[in-house]
Design an enzyme around this catalytic site. Structure first.
Site, PDB file in Angstrom:
ATOM      1  N   ASP A  30     -14.996  -6.474 -24.777  1.00 49.92           N
ATOM      2  CA  ASP A  30     -15.525  -7.684 -24.305  1.00 49.92           C
ATOM      3  C   ASP A  30     -17.101  -7.679 -24.106  1.00 49.92           C
ATOM      4  OD1 ASP A  30     -13.147  -8.821 -24.802  1.00 49.92           O
ATOM      5  OD2 ASP A  30     -12.542  -8.746 -22.980  1.00 49.92           O
ATOM      6  N   LYS A  65       0.861   3.206  -3.246  1.00 48.70           N
ATOM      7  CA  LYS A  65      -0.419   4.137  -3.774  1.00 48.70           C
ATOM      8  C   LYS A  65       0.034   5.587  -3.964  1.00 48.70           C
ATOM      9  CE  LYS A  65      -4.254   2.908  -1.840  1.00 48.70           C
ATOM     10  NZ  LYS A  65      -5.262   2.745  -0.864  1.00 48.70           N
ATOM     11  N   GLY A 110     -11.520   2.680  -8.103  1.00 49.93           N
ATOM     12  CA  GLY A 110     -10.365   2.001  -8.539  1.00 49.93           C
ATOM     13  C   GLY A 110      -9.253   2.213  -7.627  1.00 49.93           C
ATOM     14  N   HIS A 111      -7.955   1.990  -8.280  1.00 51.97           N
ATOM     15  CA  HIS A 111      -6.815   1.733  -7.552  1.00 51.97           C
ATOM     16  C   HIS A 111      -5.849   2.347  -8.578  1.00 51.97           C
ATOM     17  CE1 HIS A 111      -3.771   0.467  -4.674  1.00 51.97           C
ATOM     18  NE2 HIS A 111      -2.910   0.170  -5.772  1.00 51.97           N
ATOM     19  N   CYS A 170       0.935  -1.206   0.103  1.00 54.23           N
ATOM     20  CA  CYS A 170       0.123  -0.080  -0.147  1.00 54.23           C
ATOM     21  C   CYS A 170       0.956   1.336   0.002  1.00 54.23           C
ATOM     22  CB  CYS A 170      -0.979  -0.081   1.189  1.00 54.23           C
ATOM     23  SG  CYS A 170      -2.358  -1.028   1.198  1.00 54.23           S
TER      24      CYS A 170
END
Length: 757
Positions: A494, A424, A544-545, A421
């Protein structure tokens, strides 16, 4: 793209791809400044060299011989290339306002956009005259005029307004080209007539008497009608009026005079002269703002006024680059004094030219044209034949840092980074970057992006099933806004290919290490592009990240909703169905070539336009025409995805190589052996082709293995519906849609694919 461990500390933004800025790009490419990033904003990928433009009009040069490929030059320089048009400058926040993308922040700014014809001053001129400037948009206007002239029957009269060097040279070049075209088509070239207008009393007023006399003689010998002392007072369809009271019947009017600065500059607060050009000091900095520079025609260096000529823009390139470099690292820019006299080489259209310098030097002849041709080709070679560059391994350099905090952030950005983390992106940076995003709201999204929760909450309407997919890849272009669009579009593919409607998306992004302001802008640019695509698809971004990494990368996990009775799957191929492909292929080889400076910029433009086009409407259309099997063509290439479809369907398929739509340039780059790094893995599927050795030399053969990014849809429809389906897909904006083969009964051969030409 050039990779570097050096974090970005200073952003230099270049507006326009003029002669000065191509010099800046080349100079920075040869000697980069650590921590300084260049961004070029230009609406055109190919910028013309003004010295060769008359030769192009006359038919002596091809398009590529006289145009600089800005895409390749920017890639070579490690600069970001934003294909857009600047329409304003917010000096308070130091941001460039663009027509079709988010604002672009700058630390230093340079403007080199040429001049704009002031046709609005003459009634009717903006509607009925063809402006020659800005020259970066001239090619399209010239080709349209050439087509009109070639199809015209009967006498044709062409007028050119402006009797300076540009107007005279253009008139003679056009006359030479069009008379040759008339002869080639069996038409009488004497049906063409040319008129040259100017309110001045003499030709080429800034050149010496011998030059003026030589061109006066040439124009008269070539039967060009000269109207000096005749200011144009109005232009109508087929007519031109002057202050002498005369009206002239003209089929075409070209405008080569009364150029000035664009209107949007008046709202910047920069000091402008009476013509709307930017007033600059000897350092090429604007009188108003030390952070903004200007060069070329758009600049008026007040202590050294000079004619608007390409030679001065070229000569300003090196001092402009040096002063941008000095300003970026906190040094004082140096003054620049342009030459008082210059070599002028003006052609007469027929490989004959006149040379002059100041009041004394004068030469003319075919040898002068060859001299000019040598000079021009040598200049172009510097920008279109770019040498291979060695990768830099320099240690982090904080010379461009403007304060200790920035230097500390820069050192931290390339030091040992935390994992987990700790990798981030900081919450403050992220919240600022995402705070302006406005994803669409849906009733079935209970908790979304701007809620404080760590996960999204969705509902599934009764009678619907959930489609879930994920895609992620690293950036292949230096424009985070366009990359965001492509990544989102690719991830939605997709869902659409199965016949579903997109509901929500969760983003996963990796952003290169850097100081907070630069990271924030990259996230904002990238996610703005992505959200625009998601919103258009009716898909809500719900979370999100974002983490740090060496390279920019983006992906999405996408949820879709589908009627379980309307699923298009890979296992739905039926014998007798026609195979339809909705987009051209070739992105893999083209972007492999792009990284090697071997792709034309216009090829990359076309590929990107295809990659940001949604498959949503195409999927809906295919469903309406009875499609039961569909897939989006992506990493496994056309052949790989077709093989994937034949196996569960227990069928074979035939592909028509000549019918497959291919992106411009893809056959050329593939033939040169420039292929995607994924190509070797994909080409193993050649064992699925019957008699494959017969086809290895076909120019389309390598492209059926080419991995695609955000490719089109490959689907099968009943044979009796195929023609109508293709017609509707083309009307919906998929102009290259084609029937590329058919589904057949499964045969005895183990290879499911048959090729034919």
């Amino acid at each position: 793209m050039k990779e570097t461990e050096q974090p970005v500390l200073r952003d230099i933004v270049l507006i326009g791809g003029g002669h000065s800025h191509v010099g800046v790009l080349k100079r920075f490419a040869m000697k980069p400044v650590p921590g300084v990033r260049l961004t070029l904003i230009c609406r055109d990928t190919h910028t013309p060299y003004s010295g060769m433009l008359p030769g192009y009009v006359a038919g002596h040069y091809s398009f590529d011989e006289c145009h600089i490929d800005l895409n390749n030059l920017a890639e070579f320089a490690g600069a970001r290339f934003y294909r857009d048009q600047a329409v304003g400058i917010d000096r308070a926040s130091r941001r460039v306002i663009c027509r079709g993308r988010p604002d672009v922040p700058y630390d230093l700014l340079s403007v080199n956009i040429g001049s704009t014809p002031q046709v609005t001053d003459v009634p009717g001129a903006s509607d009925h005259a063809v402006p020659v400037k800005p020259i970066n948009g001239f090619n399209q206007r010239w080709l349209a005029l050439l087509e009109r002239a070639e199809t015209h029957s009967g006498p044709m009269a062409i007028g050119v307004v402006g009797a300076g060097a540009g107007g005279v040279e253009l008139t003679l070049a056009m006359q030479h080209r069009l008379r040759n075209e008339y002869r080639a088509r069996g038409k009488d070239p004497d049906q063409l007539s040319f008129h040259l207008f100017d309110q001045a009393s003499e030709l080429l007023p800034t050149h010496n008497e011998r030059v003026r006399q030589a061109f006066s003689d040439t124009l008269k010998k070539r039967n060009v009608h000269i109207h000096l002392g005749n200011a144009v007072t109005g232009v109508d369809a087929g007519h031109l009026r002057t202050n002498s009271g005369h009206s002239f019947d003209l089929d075409e009017v070209l405008w080569v005079t009364r150029a000035g600065g664009p209107e949007w500059l008046r709202n910047t607060g920069l000091a402008l002269d009476d013509g709307g050009f930017i007033r600059c000091r000897n350092t090429l900095q604007t009188e108003t703002d030390d952070a903004i520079f200007a060069a070329g025609d758009i600049a008026n260096v007040v202590d050294h006024p000079r004619e608007k000529a390409g030679v001065f823009a070229v000569r300003q390139g090196p001092p402009l680059a040096d002063n941008l470099r000095r300003a970026a690292v906190g040094k004082t820019p140096k003054s620049f004094t342009p030459q008082k006299t210059w070599l002028a080489l003006i052609s007469t259209g027929d490989k004959y030219a006149i040379a002059s310098k100041g009041d004394r030097f004068f030469m003319q002849g075919r040898s002068v044209w060859r001299w000019k041709d040598w000079i021009d080709r040598r200049f172009m070679k510097k920008f279109n034949e770019l040498p291979a560059m060695e990768e830099s391994s320099a240690l982090p350099d904080t010379a461009a840092a403007q304060n200790p905090e920035e230097a500390s952030q820069a050192i931290s950005a390339v030091a040992m980074r935390c994992g987990g983390c700790g990798a981030k992106v900081g919450s403050t940076v992220l919240s600022r970057a995402l705070g302006e995003l406005r994803p669409i709201e849906r009733d079935d999204i209970l908790v979304g992006l701007h809620a404080p929760d760590d996960a999204a909450v969705l509902t599934v309407p009764p009678g619907k099933a959930v489609v879930h997919t994920v895609d992620f890849f690293r950036a292949f272009i230096d424009d985070p806004y366009i990359f965001g669009k492509v990544a989102a579009n690719h991830s939605l593919g997709d869902v659409f290919a199965m016949g579903a409607e997109a509901q929500s998306a969760t983003a996963v992004a990796t952003v290169p290490y850097g100081i907070e302001s630069k990271v924030e802008d990259v996230v904002f640019q990238m996610m703005t592009g992505a959200v625009e695509v998601l919103n258009e698809a009716g898909c809500a971004l719900v979370g999100g990240h974002t983490g740090e990494g060496r390279e920019l990368a983006l992906g999405f996990a996408v949820n879709g909703l589908i009627d379980p009775e309307q699923v298009m799957s890979k296992g739905g191929l039926k014998p007798g169905d026609k195979l339809i492909l909705t987009k051209a292929i070739g992105t893999g080889t083209l972007f492999a070539a792009h990284t090697r400076l071997a792709a034309r910029g216009r090829w990359i433009d076309t590929a990107l336009a295809s990659m940001i086009q949604s498959n949503q409407e195409a999927a809906r259309c295919l469903l309406r025409y009875g499609a039961k099997a569909c897939t989006d063509v992506t990493g496994f290439g056309l052949l790989g995805h077709l093989v994937e479809m034949t196996r569960p369907s227990e069928v074979d398929a035939t592909l028509d190589l000549s019918a497959i739509p291919v992106l411009p340039g893809a056959e050329e780059t593939a033939a040169a052996g420039i292929l995607s790094s994924l190509q070797p893995a994909n080409i193993r599927l050649r064992r699925g082709i019957q008699d494959q050795a017969r086809w290895v030399d076909h120019p389309r053969y390598p492209l059926i293995f080419d991995p695609q990014t955000a490719g089109g849809l490959l689907a099968s429809v009943p044979a009796d519906q195929a023609e109508a389906c293709v017609a509707e897909l083309r009307s919906l904006g998929y102009p290259l849609t084609a029937v590329i083969g058919e589904v057949t009964e499964q045969g005895d051969a183990i290879e499911p694919i048959t090729l034919r030409d």
